[in-house]
Design an enzyme around this catalytic site. Sequence first.
Site, PDB file in Angstrom:
ATOM      1  N   GLU A 111       9.864 -11.385 -31.710  1.00  0.00           N
ATOM      2  CA  GLU A 111      10.134 -11.618 -30.297  1.00  0.00           C
ATOM      3  C   GLU A 111       9.021 -12.463 -29.697  1.00  0.00           C
ATOM      4  O   GLU A 111       7.848 -12.297 -30.026  1.00  0.00           O
ATOM      5  CB  GLU A 111      10.260 -10.281 -29.561  1.00  0.00           C
ATOM      6  CG  GLU A 111      11.539  -9.564 -29.948  1.00  0.00           C
ATOM      7  CD  GLU A 111      11.787  -8.295 -29.173  1.00  0.00           C
ATOM      8  OE1 GLU A 111      12.952  -8.021 -28.882  1.00  0.00           O
ATOM      9  OE2 GLU A 111      10.827  -7.567 -28.857  1.00  0.00           O
ATOM     10  N   CYS A 139       1.798   1.995 -28.444  1.00  0.00           N
ATOM     11  CA  CYS A 139       2.425   0.680 -28.612  1.00  0.00           C
ATOM     12  C   CYS A 139       3.715   0.780 -29.419  1.00  0.00           C
ATOM     13  O   CYS A 139       3.739   1.369 -30.498  1.00  0.00           O
ATOM     14  CB  CYS A 139       1.447  -0.268 -29.304  1.00  0.00           C
ATOM     15  SG  CYS A 139       2.174  -1.870 -29.705  1.00  0.00           S
ATOM     16  N   GLY A 187       2.023  -7.742 -33.647  1.00  0.00           N
ATOM     17  CA  GLY A 187       1.079  -7.930 -34.740  1.00  0.00           C
ATOM     18  C   GLY A 187      -0.364  -8.093 -34.327  1.00  0.00           C
ATOM     19  O   GLY A 187      -0.689  -8.240 -33.146  1.00  0.00           O
ATOM     20  N   GLU A 188      -1.224  -8.020 -35.318  1.00  0.00           N
ATOM     21  CA  GLU A 188      -2.673  -8.150 -35.106  1.00  0.00           C
ATOM     22  C   GLU A 188      -3.101  -9.536 -35.616  1.00  0.00           C
ATOM     23  O   GLU A 188      -3.183  -9.764 -36.820  1.00  0.00           O
ATOM     24  CB  GLU A 188      -3.386  -7.024 -35.870  1.00  0.00           C
ATOM     25  CG  GLU A 188      -4.889  -7.163 -35.962  1.00  0.00           C
ATOM     26  CD  GLU A 188      -5.578  -7.458 -34.633  1.00  0.00           C
ATOM     27  OE1 GLU A 188      -5.444  -6.679 -33.685  1.00  0.00           O
ATOM     28  OE2 GLU A 188      -6.262  -8.515 -34.540  1.00  0.00           O
ATOM     29  N   LEU A 242      -9.270  -2.775 -25.475  1.00  0.00           N
ATOM     30  CA  LEU A 242     -10.294  -1.718 -25.527  1.00  0.00           C
ATOM     31  C   LEU A 242      -9.693  -0.332 -25.245  1.00  0.00           C
ATOM     32  O   LEU A 242      -9.759   0.559 -26.073  1.00  0.00           O
ATOM     33  CB  LEU A 242     -11.409  -2.057 -24.529  1.00  0.00           C
ATOM     34  CG  LEU A 242     -12.670  -1.212 -24.673  1.00  0.00           C
ATOM     35  CD1 LEU A 242     -13.357  -1.447 -26.005  1.00  0.00           C
ATOM     36  CD2 LEU A 242     -13.635  -1.493 -23.511  1.00  0.00           C
ATOM     37  N   ASN A 318       3.523   0.484 -20.159  1.00  0.00           N
ATOM     38  CA  ASN A 318       4.966   0.232 -20.172  1.00  0.00           C
ATOM     39  C   ASN A 318       5.637   1.252 -21.070  1.00  0.00           C
ATOM     40  O   ASN A 318       5.376   1.288 -22.267  1.00  0.00           O
ATOM     41  CB  ASN A 318       5.248  -1.178 -20.702  1.00  0.00           C
ATOM     42  CG  ASN A 318       4.796  -2.223 -19.703  1.00  0.00           C
ATOM     43  OD1 ASN A 318       5.171  -2.190 -18.543  1.00  0.00           O
ATOM     44  ND2 ASN A 318       3.955  -3.130 -20.159  1.00  0.00           N
TER      45      ASN A 318
HETATM   46  N1  SAH Z   1      -2.333  -6.532 -31.676  1.00  0.00           N
HETATM   47  C1  SAH Z   1      -3.066  -7.210 -30.691  1.00  0.00           C
HETATM   48  C2  SAH Z   1      -2.235  -8.140 -29.845  1.00  0.00           C
HETATM   49  C3  SAH Z   1      -0.891  -7.649 -29.350  1.00  0.00           C
HETATM   50  S1  SAH Z   1      -0.791  -6.293 -28.201  1.00  0.00           S
HETATM   51  C4  SAH Z   1      -3.799  -6.243 -29.810  1.00  0.00           C
HETATM   52  O1  SAH Z   1      -3.553  -5.048 -29.920  1.00  0.00           O
HETATM   53  O2  SAH Z   1      -4.636  -6.696 -29.052  1.00  0.00           O
HETATM   54  C5  SAH Z   1      -0.968  -6.972 -26.560  1.00  0.00           C
HETATM   55  C6  SAH Z   1      -1.552  -5.963 -25.551  1.00  0.00           C
HETATM   56  O3  SAH Z   1      -0.546  -5.031 -25.084  1.00  0.00           O
HETATM   57  C7  SAH Z   1      -2.659  -5.108 -26.145  1.00  0.00           C
HETATM   58  O4  SAH Z   1      -3.729  -5.012 -25.261  1.00  0.00           O
HETATM   59  C8  SAH Z   1      -1.988  -3.791 -26.308  1.00  0.00           C
HETATM   60  O5  SAH Z   1      -2.923  -2.772 -26.384  1.00  0.00           O
HETATM   61  C9  SAH Z   1      -1.102  -3.727 -25.092  1.00  0.00           C
HETATM   62  N2  SAH Z   1      -0.036  -2.730 -25.171  1.00  0.00           N
HETATM   63  C10 SAH Z   1       0.526  -2.225 -26.281  1.00  0.00           C
HETATM   64  N3  SAH Z   1       1.494  -1.320 -25.947  1.00  0.00           N
HETATM   65  C11 SAH Z   1       1.522  -1.273 -24.604  1.00  0.00           C
HETATM   66  C12 SAH Z   1       2.334  -0.553 -23.666  1.00  0.00           C
HETATM   67  N4  SAH Z   1       3.293   0.270 -24.073  1.00  0.00           N
HETATM   68  N5  SAH Z   1       2.106  -0.751 -22.351  1.00  0.00           N
HETATM   69  C13 SAH Z   1       1.154  -1.632 -21.939  1.00  0.00           C
HETATM   70  N6  SAH Z   1       0.380  -2.337 -22.779  1.00  0.00           N
HETATM   71  C14 SAH Z   1       0.556  -2.166 -24.096  1.00  0.00           C
HETATM   72 FE1  SF4 Z   2       0.359  -2.692 -31.025  1.00  0.00          FE
HETATM   73 FE2  SF4 Z   2      -1.702  -4.419 -31.097  1.00  0.00          FE
HETATM   74 FE3  SF4 Z   2      -2.038  -1.861 -31.822  1.00  0.00          FE
HETATM   75 FE4  SF4 Z   2      -0.598  -3.485 -33.392  1.00  0.00          FE
HETATM   76  S1  SF4 Z   2      -2.803  -3.635 -32.936  1.00  0.00           S
HETATM   77  S2  SF4 Z   2      -0.070  -1.381 -32.831  1.00  0.00           S
HETATM   78  S3  SF4 Z   2       0.401  -4.767 -31.851  1.00  0.00           S
HETATM   79  S4  SF4 Z   2      -1.496  -2.613 -29.766  1.00  0.00           S
END
Ligand code: SAH
Ligand code: SF4
Length: 391
Positions: A111, A139, A187-188, A242, A318
Site C-alpha cells: 500500500e 502497529c 516495513g522497516e 520512539l 489509529n
Molecule cells: N517501520 C518504520 C516505518 C513505518 S511506520 C517505523 O516504524 O518507523 C510509520 C509510523 O507510524 C511509525 O512511527 C509507527 O510507529 C507509526 N504507527 C504504527 N502504527 C500506528 C498506529 N496504529 N497509529 C499511529 N501510528 C502508528
Molecule cells: Fe510497524 Fe514500523 Fe514497527 Fe514494522 S517497525 S511493526 S512497520 S511500526
Amino acid sequence: MGVTLDLSRAAAPPLAKPNLCGMTRDELRAAIVAAGIARPEKARMRASQVWRWIHHYGVTDFDRMTDVAKETRAALAEAFTLARPEVVERQVSRDGTRKWLIRMAPGIEVETVYIPDVGRAGALCVSSQVGCTLNCTFCHTGTQSLVRNLTAGEIVAQVQTARDDLGEWPSPKEDRRLSNVVFMGMGEPLYNLDNVADAIDIIADHEGIAISRRRITVSTSGVAPEIGPLGARTQAMLAISLHAANDALRETLVPLNRKYPIAELMAAVKAYPGLSNAKRVTFEYVMLKGVNDSPADAKALVKLLAGVPAKINLIPFNPWPGSGYTCSEWPTIEAFAAILNRAGYASPIRTPRGRDILAACGQLKSESEKLRASARRRTPDAARLEPSRSD
Ligand code: SAH
Ligand code: SF4
C-alpha cells in the site's frame, strides 16, 4: 499469522523483460550496453536521453521517446519494458488522502498513500517491505509477517504510480502536488537499506522526478547500526519511531528496543551526518491512552532529547480491529504537547488522515492478507479460533 506466496503461480514466472523504470543511472547504462543498443563510449549520452523520458516525462511506451531513432526505440522495446505494476485497488478518502494497493508480483502487494497538504504540498508515504519482521504491538503492519524486501524499482514504482494518478508528468519544477516522500509505509526501511538508498538516488535525480533529499524522510523503529550508513549514503532526513522515553516501556511497544536500547539509539541519532538546527531529526510518538501519555512521560522525553536538534510528531493512535490499545484523550495530548513546547520543541499533533480508508499510520496491510482474513471469517471453525480479529 503469515502471508503465504501462491507458489502455483510463482513457480513458473514468465520470462519478464528487465524494467528500465527502476534502474539506477549506472544500471541503465550497463543494461543498454549489454543489450547492444549503445556502444560503451556513447552509452552515457544515450542513457541520459532515455532517463529523461522515463523520469522527467514519465513515459511507459518507448514510442513516445521522439528524439530517439525509430530502430533504437524498437531495439529498446525488444529488450526491455517500461510497464508499471498493476494497481489492484484505489481509494480516495473524504479528506483527499489517496491510497493505492499495488501488485508488484503475484502475492507481493503493498500500500502507498498520498496525503495532501503535508510537507511543502503533499507527501507520499511509501512502503519498503511487504509486511514487517518487527511486531511493534500497536502497529497493524506488524501483524503481517515479512514476505520480502521490495526492490529499488518497486519502491520507485510507487512514486511513479502516484505521479500517474495525480497527473504530474512531466516533473513540474513549481507547484507540485507530490513534494515530499516519507518512508513510513509498510516495513522497516533500514532492514532494506541498499534498495532504499538506490530508490532515493533515482527519485532525487535532478534530471528526473527531482524530489530533493531534504524532502525525503526515512523513518526507523531504531535499527541503530544502520542509522549512520543511511545518512552517509542518502543524506535523507531522519525520523525515529520512539514512542517511549525509557527502556522498560519502549520494550513493550517496540520489541526491537531489546536489541538496540535507547542509549545506543540516541548515540546513533546524535552522530547522524548533517544533523543541525536546520536539519533536525523527527521523533515520532504515538499517543496511547494510559500507556505513554502522562505528564511524567512528557518530561522524561524532554530530558532524553536535551541537546538534540529535534522536533516531535505526536501521532494520535489509529485504531485497528483487535489492537488492544486506544488513543489518548484530546486534552491529554494537548497537555503532553504543551510540556514539550514549553521546553522549546516544536511538537505538532499530527491530524489523522485517511482513517476512513485505513490509510493512516500503522493501518497499512496488504490486500492479500485481508482477503485471507475474510476467507477465515467465512469459515466458522477459523472464526471461532480468532473471534477478535475482523480486518
Ligand atoms: N517501520 C518504520 C516505518 C513505518 S511506520 C517505523 O516504524 O518507523 C510509520 C509510523 O507510524 C511509525 O512511527 C509507527 O510507529 C507509526 N504507527 C504504527 N502504527 C500506528 C498506529 N496504529 N497509529 C499511529 N501510528 C502508528
Ligand atoms: Fe510497524 Fe514500523 Fe514497527 Fe514494522 S517497525 S511493526 S512497520 S511500526
